[in-house]
Design an enzyme around this catalytic site. Structure first.
Site, PDB file in Angstrom:
ATOM      1  N   HIS B  35     -12.306 -11.379  24.399  1.00  0.00           N
ATOM      2  CA  HIS B  35     -13.065 -10.337  25.093  1.00  0.00           C
ATOM      3  C   HIS B  35     -13.647  -9.335  24.093  1.00  0.00           C
ATOM      4  O   HIS B  35     -14.798  -8.904  24.223  1.00  0.00           O
ATOM      5  CB  HIS B  35     -12.150  -9.558  26.054  1.00  0.00           C
ATOM      6  CG  HIS B  35     -11.507 -10.386  27.115  1.00  0.00           C
ATOM      7  ND1 HIS B  35     -10.159 -10.666  27.121  1.00  0.00           N
ATOM      8  CD2 HIS B  35     -12.023 -10.976  28.232  1.00  0.00           C
ATOM      9  CE1 HIS B  35      -9.856 -11.389  28.193  1.00  0.00           C
ATOM     10  NE2 HIS B  35     -10.977 -11.604  28.886  1.00  0.00           N
ATOM     11  N   LEU B 146     -17.584 -18.745  25.440  1.00  0.00           N
ATOM     12  CA  LEU B 146     -17.774 -20.187  25.606  1.00  0.00           C
ATOM     13  C   LEU B 146     -16.478 -20.938  25.867  1.00  0.00           C
ATOM     14  O   LEU B 146     -16.512 -22.152  26.061  1.00  0.00           O
ATOM     15  CB  LEU B 146     -18.508 -20.783  24.403  1.00  0.00           C
ATOM     16  CG  LEU B 146     -20.023 -20.609  24.472  1.00  0.00           C
ATOM     17  CD1 LEU B 146     -20.669 -20.902  23.124  1.00  0.00           C
ATOM     18  CD2 LEU B 146     -20.621 -21.530  25.549  1.00  0.00           C
ATOM     19  N   ASP B 148     -15.016 -20.620  28.570  1.00  0.00           N
ATOM     20  CA  ASP B 148     -15.445 -21.030  29.904  1.00  0.00           C
ATOM     21  C   ASP B 148     -16.889 -21.518  29.807  1.00  0.00           C
ATOM     22  O   ASP B 148     -17.811 -20.905  30.337  1.00  0.00           O
ATOM     23  CB  ASP B 148     -15.316 -19.852  30.873  1.00  0.00           C
ATOM     24  CG  ASP B 148     -13.881 -19.341  30.932  1.00  0.00           C
ATOM     25  OD1 ASP B 148     -13.007 -20.107  31.364  1.00  0.00           O
ATOM     26  OD2 ASP B 148     -13.642 -18.207  30.500  1.00  0.00           O
ATOM     27  N   VAL B 174     -12.876 -17.711  20.594  1.00  0.00           N
ATOM     28  CA  VAL B 174     -11.991 -17.121  19.578  1.00  0.00           C
ATOM     29  C   VAL B 174     -10.625 -17.791  19.704  1.00  0.00           C
ATOM     30  O   VAL B 174     -10.121 -17.977  20.808  1.00  0.00           O
ATOM     31  CB  VAL B 174     -11.870 -15.601  19.776  1.00  0.00           C
ATOM     32  CG1 VAL B 174     -10.902 -15.001  18.738  1.00  0.00           C
ATOM     33  CG2 VAL B 174     -13.230 -14.929  19.677  1.00  0.00           C
ATOM     34  N   LEU B 182      -7.901 -18.434  22.732  1.00  0.00           N
ATOM     35  CA  LEU B 182      -7.339 -17.252  23.381  1.00  0.00           C
ATOM     36  C   LEU B 182      -7.627 -17.290  24.872  1.00  0.00           C
ATOM     37  O   LEU B 182      -8.707 -17.680  25.301  1.00  0.00           O
ATOM     38  CB  LEU B 182      -7.933 -15.980  22.764  1.00  0.00           C
ATOM     39  CG  LEU B 182      -7.586 -15.710  21.307  1.00  0.00           C
ATOM     40  CD1 LEU B 182      -7.996 -14.283  20.924  1.00  0.00           C
ATOM     41  CD2 LEU B 182      -6.093 -15.890  21.050  1.00  0.00           C
TER      42      LEU B 182
END
Lengths: 283, 283
Positions: B35, B146, B148, B174, B182
């Protein structure tokens, strides 16, 4: 008045006016006084008035009148300019749908009665194109006529549920002096059909009077009265006659004080006309 | 950083910044470096950065983890502020859905594979809430991770089809130093599950290497390799392993030069993890 045909050009054109109040009057063209009353109202309430003219294929069923729907841009442009439109947006189908759309805005419940029941997919086509137009024009206010009262209810539901930052303004039905609700589809009517089509407004006005007098106890009695009145005209073929709550469009059994709509859809030949009255209580 | 809880307050707060470039980072909170990488990118490209934190019930199925989804607003607010968020929007469910929504934004095709096939209704929930957030925040740019990848493809399709005046920015996955992508759901994993979950990135990286070397002729061979690799871990229960075109998410038979995604969803205990690699051709 400036006419634009592409989304990009319209966006660039509107950019300098973003701090002002923008009104949108979405139409399918072949303008009549009903459309122009929307422009007049927008002109009073907004700094900038945008009209779109787009015959949206998505809201026509396969057996419907997409191909013969009346079109006359030069005439429409002259009327729009005279009424005070600043920007006329007139895109092609390819501009609005460069690829087949995979995305639809779907409103449930309020779309499942009246014209939504008679015309499957119609309101998904309406809400999807109106959502697109809202994103393209980004108006502060959008103007719709109450002849399509269900459309107004559906769009208000969409705007509320999806938090569009837009005020929907519902404008009264404009009628011919003899009572016929204005519609671009009225041009389809033969002289005899035009004459018999008067029964729609006559039946609805009589229903409104009867409701005001407390003549009926149930919605079914209202529907029966309207149906019988319309059936006096031999060319009238009823699609639906319904009395529902408004704007929630829920069925009614016993009549109460809540706002109601009496709505009809009737064929005269191949032409399907709709009309309605709103009843907000005894006057 | 200002925290707002209501739509009206956020709109008023953002009003003075309408002439500037606004970036939106929509999240469900329980923030991690993924995030924060979106915030970092938004901070570079926008004048104003808005983050939303909203665990959206609409995108969870009845058997899914809505209730136990991790939440920690104080921690999130501190991380968001440190990363450079200007405005944090944290509405309640009642604020976002004051009445049951009757309106959904539905994207077809690209939603019908991968997580869309495993989680019916999931993407309609995602597109509907993202459409709402877009209308509430009215950002110029919106940032999505990305991990998702299908969500990115779905939202890009929606933005294109509905003409949202918004640029979708897709940001790289990431990962932890050992390769695990993550995810807020990683907190669910037991130490042993956490260890075995490493097989996802290992299998995908090996697949990317094999694709680069031209080791396979068909998508089925790639899937078979990834599946066999993941199945070496006894706790891994595969939901799907798929190799598709990207971003169109069409099935592939023979491998060609077009951009592809290899995507996996795997359960470890009750925890469902997803991961993917994009392959854009031999390097």
């Amino acid at each position: 008045m400036k006419i634009t045909h592409t989304i990009e050009e319209l966006r660039q054109t509107l950019k300098p006016y973003r701090q002002q109040t923008v009104g949108l009057v979405p139409t399918m063209g072949y303008l009549h006084e009903g459309h122009l009353s929307l422009v007049k109202r927008a002109r009073q309430e907004c700094d900038i008035v945008v009209m779109s003219i787009f015959v949206n294929p998505l809201q026509f069923g396969p057996q419907e009148d997409l191909d013969r729907y009346p079109r006359d841009l030069p005439r429409d442009a002259a009327l729009a300019e005279k009424a005070g439109v600043d920007f006329l947006f007139h895109p092609t189908v390819e501009e609005m749908y460069p690829t087949p759309t995979h995305t639809q805005i779907i409103v449930s419940e309020v779309t499942e009665v009246l014209c939504g029941a008679s015309r499957p997919g119609h309101f998904a086509g309406v809400t999807t194109v109106v959502g697109k137009l809202f994103h393209i024009v980004m108006p502060d206010r959008a103007y719709f006529g109450l002849k399509d009262a269900q459309q107004v209810a559906v769009i208000e539901q969409m705007v509320q549920d999806l938090n569009f930052p837009i005020t929907v303004v519902a404008c009264d039905i404009v009628r011919e002096s003899d009572g016929l609700a204005l519609s671009s589809r009225n041009v389809y009517l033969s002289p005899e059909e035009r004459k018999q089509a008067l029964i729609l407004s006559q039946a609805l006005f009589a229903a409104k009077e009867g409701l005001g007098q407390g003549r009926w106890k149930t919605a079914q009695e209202v529907n029966h009265f309207v149906r019988k009145t319309i059936e006096t005209q031999p060319l009238a073929v009823i699609d639906y006659v319904e009395t529902l709550t408004y704007p929630t469009l829920q069925p009614i059994d016993q009549l109460t004080d809540q706002p109601m709509i009496v709505a009809v859809a009737v064929y005269f030949g191949r032409t399907r006309l709709i009309d309605n009255i709103l009843f907000v209580g005894r006057e």
